[in-house]
Write a protein that holds these residues in place. Structure first.
Motif, short mmCIF file in Angstrom:
data_model
loop_
_atom_site.label_atom_id
_atom_site.label_comp_id
_atom_site.label_asym_id
_atom_site.label_seq_id
_atom_site.Cartn_x
_atom_site.Cartn_y
_atom_site.Cartn_z
N TYR A 1 0.83 -1.12 0.02
CA TYR A 1 0.06 -0.15 0.00
C TYR A 1 0.68 1.36 0.03
O TYR A 1 0.05 2.27 -0.15
N GLY A 2 2.09 1.07 0.12
CA GLY A 2 3.02 2.36 0.27
C GLY A 2 2.90 3.17 1.28
O GLY A 2 3.01 4.55 1.04
N ARG A 3 2.32 2.76 2.30
CA ARG A 3 2.37 3.80 3.54
C ARG A 3 2.52 2.84 4.50
O ARG A 3 2.37 1.55 4.77
N LEU A 4 3.03 3.45 5.97
CA LEU A 4 3.16 2.69 7.14
C LEU A 4 1.65 2.28 7.95
O LEU A 4 0.93 2.86 7.64
N PRO A 5 1.80 0.76 8.17
CA PRO A 5 0.69 0.42 8.95
C PRO A 5 0.31 1.15 10.06
O PRO A 5 0.97 1.60 10.87
N SER A 6 -1.17 1.16 10.45
CA SER A 6 -1.48 1.68 11.81
C SER A 6 -1.95 0.57 12.73
O SER A 6 -1.86 -0.35 12.23
N LEU A 7 -2.20 0.99 13.82
CA LEU A 7 -2.73 -0.25 14.79
C LEU A 7 -4.07 -0.82 14.20
O LEU A 7 -4.26 -1.98 14.36
N TYR A 8 -4.89 0.24 13.49
CA TYR A 8 -6.02 -0.50 12.89
C TYR A 8 -5.72 -1.54 11.92
O TYR A 8 -6.41 -2.63 11.88
N ALA A 9 -4.70 -1.20 11.21
CA ALA A 9 -4.40 -2.19 10.11
C ALA A 9 -3.90 -3.43 10.71
O ALA A 9 -4.07 -4.64 10.24
N SER A 10 -2.99 -3.35 11.89
CA SER A 10 -2.44 -4.59 12.50
C SER A 10 -3.61 -5.50 13.13
O SER A 10 -3.76 -6.73 13.01
#
Lengths: 382, 306
Positions: free
Chosen positions: A287-296
């Motif tokens: 996705y070309g961005r850092l993951p957030s805690l929601y993504a985790s």
């Protein structure tokens, strides 16, 4: 028979048995209801992207996913859930971000014998008396990160905190959670409106209250507004809060106002384990961005489901629920287990907002609570 | 409540009211002159905020960002008027509501398509960062004072425009009798486009000003739009003066109510319950105010027609 043919034959046999196991596996249909438009869409998009990434990495083509947008409206979430259960015939529902939407959807879905896996919302009502064998929360019980913030406040020596949160189930859980662990006095306690953008009035009250610190839970855009206005008000009391106001999606919009703020989270990108490294790298590549805690949380939810699919058949409900409860998957958080009420037992960390190059992000500076569960376990009779 | 807290809250109420005025002025002009209900006014507010954030991020200048917000919102307003709104003047209000609601969805998803779902960053200009100390030792953010000043200047400018210029005469005439001024040779469709673009520019300016202290994100306009409708109903539809008084009333009621109500309930309830009940009641106050005004004056405070 040479060694080579023996090997080839056993390899074939192994493939054969895999194929039969695969052939027995029934399709599992997942309905994801999450917030993809309007304010707060970033949260739902992160959960979805994390979930889809795990599904893609597993390559299990028995996992069928339909995604719909609830627009953060309870009535729409209920309609979508009805549609998914009745016409799409999904086996499992997931995806809801907001506790008020979860309260509208989850009890009726579990009563209709559908499994619900929560990647975010964990209202206390669904952890205690309203718990259900078909309901699993893969993220946290709502109180958890706030309890950790309260614990941190004690160790940081805060004696007179001003606390505020929006007036909805998760906001009430937030203040309850903080007060459960925090041992000092309260300088004040405010419920704001959900979706409120202007906090001048609250900031004036904080200033007048003589507080020595501020705890706030304002997820999404609300947190951006509050932090920017707080930084501009000239108040410089230390701030502590749960990770929701400091996640990767919004930090860039808050900017310098968030630097150095301590926040509590069950996940961060620097947690040192293989699953987490693989997740952070794959997420950035995809996705070309850092993951957030929601993504985790979305990623862990999908992996929990995949682990249960590998262990049991969805048509054998008791076995499938037992496989979910066993939580035999590699969580990006490290150790992960379900307590009796199907909510996680996990470590909760203290993070600090830092700047890496041009990007604002978090780093873990300590552990607030180890192997933490929730206080509602005993109220839960399954 | 201490005096300092009270004064600070009055300033907050004024600033909030002034911001609402920028939204409500355009809305009330469009409604008064063209008889059009424009739900997409909040989208123009969002367009302004995004244009400001994008240009300020690109050039590093907040002033250029503000200029871009004005230009982008006015251009979007003019375009929308030419393409969509123009076809709606003769339709009934339900058609207008449907069409402009569709515009909200188009603007929101279009903005998401261009800028993504994550909020943008727009910072307060350096010169206005931090608080200033007012007489009496009150610390108040300089930027919010600037918003009050800009808003009051624009209000004065609008009064001058409406009451002293040729364009203003035409706008007032269009409000009174649109067939007649068309018969007198005024290009009514051009006038409508100008009024619509003017209203849009004001909304865009409000979005950009507020974007610097709040979050610049998709859907930011709709909550403000609802309040702006409350303001123009209280003030009287079509009246700029009504919009100003209505905005200040709503701003002050909302801000002071949010601390007065919990304090009131704390007299006979415990703290948490008082907070929850008080906040709930406070969020209803402006609608109670609207209902009271409508009972007393059904046409609004400064409304001409019933």
């Amino acid at each position: 028979m040479t060694l080579k043919t023996l090997l080839a034959a056993s390899a074939l046999a192994a493939m054969g048995s895999l194929a039969t196991a695969d052939g027995h596996m029934t399709d599992v249909k997942v309905g994801m209801i999450t917030t993809l438009s309007g304010g707060g869409a970033g949260l739902g998009i992160d959960v979805r992207d994390g979930f889809m990434l795990a599904a893609k990495m597993a390559g299990n083509n028995h996992l069928k996913i339909v995604v719909e947008d609830d627009q953060r409206k309870p009535d729409i979430a209920v309609q979508l859930a009805d549609k998914m259960i009745q016409s799409e015939k999904v086996d499992i529902l997931t995806g809801i971000i907001w506790s008020n939407l979860a309260m509208a959807v989850v009890p009726s879905a579990t009563a209709q014998d559908k499994i619900y896996l929560s990647p975010n919302a964990g209202p206390s009502a669904l952890a205690g008396k309203g718990c259900h064998a078909n309901y699993f929360n893969v993220a946290w019980q709502n109180d958890n990160l706030h309890e950790a913030a309260g614990g941190y406040a004690n160790s940081a020596g805060f004696k007179n905190t001003f606390i505020l949160a929006p007036n909805y189930p998760a906001g009430q859980d937030a203040l309850t959670g903080y007060k459960r662990m925090y041992e000092g006095e309260l300088a004040g306690e405010i419920f704001t409106k959900l979706g409120q953008k202007d906090y001048a009035s609250e900031i004036a009250q904080i200033r007048a209250s003589g507080a020595d610190s501020v705890f706030f839970f304002l997820p999404g855009g609300m947190g951006i507004s509050f932090l920017k206005q707080y930084a501009d008000s000239g108040l410089d009391l230390p701030v502590v809060g749960p990770a929701f106001s400091f996640d990767q999606g919004i930090l860039q919009a808050v900017g310098d106002a968030a630097m150095g703020v301590k926040n509590t989270s069950q996940w961060n990108k620097d947690i040192d384990n293989e699953a987490n490294k693989a997740f952070v790298d794959a997420f950035q590549a995809e996705y070309g961005r850092l993951p957030s805690l929601y993504a985790s949380q979305g990623y862990d939810t999908a992996n929990l489901l995949l682990s249960a699919m590998n262990a049991a058949d969805i048509n054998d409900k008791p076995a499938f629920l037992a496989a979910l409860k066993a939580a035999e998957f590699d969580s990006v958080r490290g150790d992960f287990a379900f307590d009796a009420n199907n909510h996680p037992i996990q470590d909760i960390y203290v993070r600090e907002v830092i700047k890496e190059g041009d990007v604002y992000t978090n780093k873990i500076i300590g552990t607030a609570l180890s192997d933490h569960s929730n206080v509602y376990v005993e109220e839960c009779q399954m | 409540m201490t005096l300092i807290l009270f004064i600070e809250q009055v300033l907050n109420g004024l600033q909030f009211g002034i911001m609402l005025f920028l939204m409500a002025a355009g809305l009330t002009l469009v409604f008064g002159v063209m008889g059009l209900i424009n739900l997409a006014h909040g989208s123009l507010y969002m367009v302004g905020a995004f244009a400001a954030a994008a240009v300020a991020g690109w050039t590093g200048s907040f002033v250029l960002g503000l200029a871009a917000a004005l230009a982008a919102a006015a251009a979007a307003g003019a375009l929308v008027e030419l393409l969509v709104i123009r076809r709606l003047y003769d339709r009934d209000h339900l058609d207008q509501v449907l069409a402009t609601f569709a515009l909200i969805l188009i603007f929101s998803e279009g903005t998401r398509y261009l800028f993504g779902s994550f909020p943008l960053y727009l910072d307060i200009p350096d010169a206005l960062t931090g608080p200033v100390t007012l007489p009496g030792g009150i610390q108040y953010p300089a930027y919010r004072l600037a918003i009050i000043a800009i808003g009051l200047t624009i209000a004065a400018g609008l009064f001058w425009l409406i009451s002293r210029t040729r364009l203003g005469i035409r706008i007032r005439a269009g409000e009174a009798d649109r067939e007649m001024i068309a018969a007198l040779g005024v290009d009514i469709s051009k006038l409508y486009t100008i009024v619509f673009a003017l209203g849009a520019a004001l909304a865009g300016l409000a979005g950009a000003l507020v974007g610097a202290i709040q979050a610049v994100q998709v859907g930011m306009g709709e909550p403000v739009l609802i309040l702006a409708f409350v303001v123009i109903v209280i003030g009287g539809i079509g009246s700029i003066k009504g919009a100003l008084i209505g905005s200040l009333l709503v701003g002050l009621t909302e801000t002071l109510g949010s601390i007065a109500m919990p304090a009131l309930f704390r007299l006979f309830m415990d703290n948490s319950a008082a907070q929850a009940t008080g906040s709930a009641i406070a969020s209803m106050l402006i609608y109670v105010l609207m209902a009271l005004v409508l009972v007393w004056r059904p046409q609004g405070l400064f409304g001409a027609r019933v």
